[in-house]
Write an enzyme that holds these catalytic residues in place. Structure first.
Site, PDB file in Angstrom:
ATOM      1  N   HIS A  31     -25.302  -6.993  25.324  1.00  0.00           N
ATOM      2  CA  HIS A  31     -24.802  -8.351  25.677  1.00  0.00           C
ATOM      3  C   HIS A  31     -26.006  -9.039  26.317  1.00  0.00           C
ATOM      4  CE1 HIS A  31     -21.402  -6.346  24.840  1.00  0.00           C
ATOM      5  NE2 HIS A  31     -20.570  -7.236  25.337  1.00  0.00           N
ATOM      6  N   ASP A  50     -21.277  -0.924  16.933  1.00  0.00           N
ATOM      7  CA  ASP A  50     -21.536  -0.947  18.203  1.00  0.00           C
ATOM      8  C   ASP A  50     -20.252  -0.525  19.010  1.00  0.00           C
ATOM      9  OD1 ASP A  50     -22.591  -1.861  20.772  1.00  0.00           O
ATOM     10  OD2 ASP A  50     -21.062  -3.722  20.935  1.00  0.00           O
ATOM     11  N   SER A  51     -20.265  -0.281  20.376  1.00  0.00           N
ATOM     12  CA  SER A  51     -19.088   0.105  20.932  1.00  0.00           C
ATOM     13  C   SER A  51     -17.903  -1.318  21.030  1.00  0.00           C
ATOM     14  CB  SER A  51     -19.357   0.417  22.535  1.00  0.00           C
ATOM     15  OG  SER A  51     -20.031  -0.817  23.095  1.00  0.00           O
ATOM     16  N   CYS A 105     -29.326  -3.625  26.663  1.00  0.00           N
ATOM     17  CA  CYS A 105     -27.929  -3.622  26.404  1.00  0.00           C
ATOM     18  C   CYS A 105     -27.527  -4.863  25.316  1.00  0.00           C
ATOM     19  CB  CYS A 105     -27.404  -3.993  27.631  1.00  0.00           C
ATOM     20  SG  CYS A 105     -25.391  -4.199  27.475  1.00  0.00           S
ATOM     21  N   CYS A 110     -25.851  -0.314  19.391  1.00  0.00           N
ATOM     22  CA  CYS A 110     -25.315  -0.016  20.863  1.00  0.00           C
ATOM     23  C   CYS A 110     -26.460   0.445  21.571  1.00  0.00           C
ATOM     24  CB  CYS A 110     -24.272   0.569  21.014  1.00  0.00           C
ATOM     25  SG  CYS A 110     -23.538   1.094  22.651  1.00  0.00           S
ATOM     26  N   GLU A 130     -18.967 -11.523  27.913  1.00  0.00           N
ATOM     27  CA  GLU A 130     -17.604 -11.850  27.149  1.00  0.00           C
ATOM     28  C   GLU A 130     -16.837 -12.996  27.351  1.00  0.00           C
ATOM     29  OE1 GLU A 130     -16.050  -8.039  26.012  1.00  0.00           O
ATOM     30  OE2 GLU A 130     -17.835  -7.213  25.348  1.00  0.00           O
ATOM     31  N   GLY A 167     -20.354   2.386  27.878  1.00  0.00           N
ATOM     32  CA  GLY A 167     -21.716   2.329  29.008  1.00  0.00           C
ATOM     33  C   GLY A 167     -21.436   3.255  30.261  1.00  0.00           C
TER      34      GLY A 167
HETATM   35  N1  DGL Z   1     -22.887  -1.819  23.559  1.00  0.00           N
HETATM   36  C1  DGL Z   1     -23.072  -1.400  24.895  1.00  0.00           C
HETATM   37  C2  DGL Z   1     -24.672  -1.094  25.048  1.00  0.00           C
HETATM   38  O1  DGL Z   1     -25.441  -1.811  24.487  1.00  0.00           O
HETATM   39  C3  DGL Z   1     -22.752  -2.226  26.322  1.00  0.00           C
HETATM   40  C4  DGL Z   1     -21.066  -2.301  26.226  1.00  0.00           C
HETATM   41  C5  DGL Z   1     -20.408  -0.814  26.671  1.00  0.00           C
HETATM   42  O2  DGL Z   1     -20.658  -0.248  27.691  1.00  0.00           O
HETATM   43  O3  DGL Z   1     -19.993  -0.177  25.470  1.00  0.00           O
HETATM   44  O4  DGL Z   1     -25.141  -0.432  25.801  1.00  0.00           O
END
Ligand code: DGL
Length: 277
Positions: A190, A14-15, A188, A77, A156, A47
């Site tokens: 989160h 993931d990012s 997303c 992600c 977060e 994102g």
């Molecule tokens: N993990 C990213 C997503 O699911 C969210 C956080 C980001 O913008 O990197 O799109």
């Protein structure tokens, strides 16, 4: 195609930290699987970056995990899934599972009125990956997308029950609510953390689709179909790698996962970038 051993780990990236919502789901469906996770905490968020940057980062992240002998790659992600999944599938000689297709399938199973909402980052919504995939599967479906960028820092910070989160959710979601959707894809990593607040704003009649849950089911099906399930009776092992500050990651990760993490390893950006070459 490489030869895979059943005990090889599943790679998930993931990012940053949000992909742990997907790890949690996969670990609950497949508790005996070993997992290697990489979170690109030095370069998060993805994102609000351009497609070319996200693609470049995604190739490096995936290449790093490939060195861990993974039998399957899960792109947790949604932003990466929306821009780079085809490129990763083409480049890698292992199966790659992203978030979009599984989320779309589950949403189409659940909707009764064919009106589906999608929330995600600017990149995910801007790329319209969910709309394209939904319409490819069912051309009669109507899709309404909305970026909700502030949900990421709110999750977060652990503000899952906070009034500020409620207000922002009302601001973001009231327009979608008026569109008479009956299904909402949480596009997303989160957003599942904020699902109580999102559900309250949308009302009981709207079904929330967690793409991570949908993807976990696909991972399970895939491993079963190919005889690649880890048959050990022991709990799988978990290795966590990040590109910045392991301590901060560990703290938030334990909150997201609801359990303690033994160790988080930091890899430096040069090593990561070199992996992609
Ligand atoms: N993990 C990213 C997503 O699911 C969210 C956080 C980001 O913008 O990197 O799109």
């Amino acid at each position: 195609m490489q030869f895979f051993n059943k005990i090889n780990p599943i790679g998930i990236f993931d990012s940053g930290i949000g992909g742990l919502t997907v790890v949690k789901k996969i670990a609950s469906f497949l508790p005996n699987e070993n997992i290697v996770y990489f979170g690109d905490t030095a370069r998060v968020p993805y994102g609000n970056k351009s497609n070319s940057t996200v693609i470049e980062y995604a190739i490096q992240d995936a290449a790093f995990l490939m060195k861990k002998n993974i039998k399957l790659l899960v792109v947790a992600c949604n932003t990466v899934s929306s821009v780079a999944i085809d490129i990763l599938k083409e480049k890698l000689d292992i199966p790659v599972i992203g978030m979009i297709e599984p989320g779309v399938k589950l949403a189409l199973e659940k909707t009764m009125n064919n009106r589906i909402g999608v929330i995600g980052t600017y990149a995910t919504v801007g790329n319209k990956a969910y709309t394209t995939a939904l319409k490819k599967n069912d051309e009669n479906v109507e899709v309404f997308e909305k970026p909700c960028p502030l949900f990421v820092p709110l999750a977060e910070e652990g503000l899952t029950k906070h009034r500020a989160t409620e207000l922002i959710a009302e601001e973001y979601l009231s327009g979608l609510k008026e569109l008479d959707i009956d299904t909402l894809i949480l596009g997303c990593t989160h957003y599942p953390i904020l699902s109580d607040i999102i559900q309250n704003v949308m009302g009981d009649k709207v079904k929330l689709i967690d793409s991570g849950t949908a993807a976990s089911l696909v991972v399970e099906e895939y491993l079963n179909a190919r005889g690649l399930r880890n048959e050990s009776h022991q709990q799988g092992s978990y290795q966590y790698y990040v590109s910045d500050l392991p301590r901060k990651f560990k703290e938030i990760a334990e909150r997201f996962l609801g359990n303690q993490i033994d160790h988080v390893d930091k890899i430096d950006l040069e090593t990561l970038i070199a992996s992609g070459r």
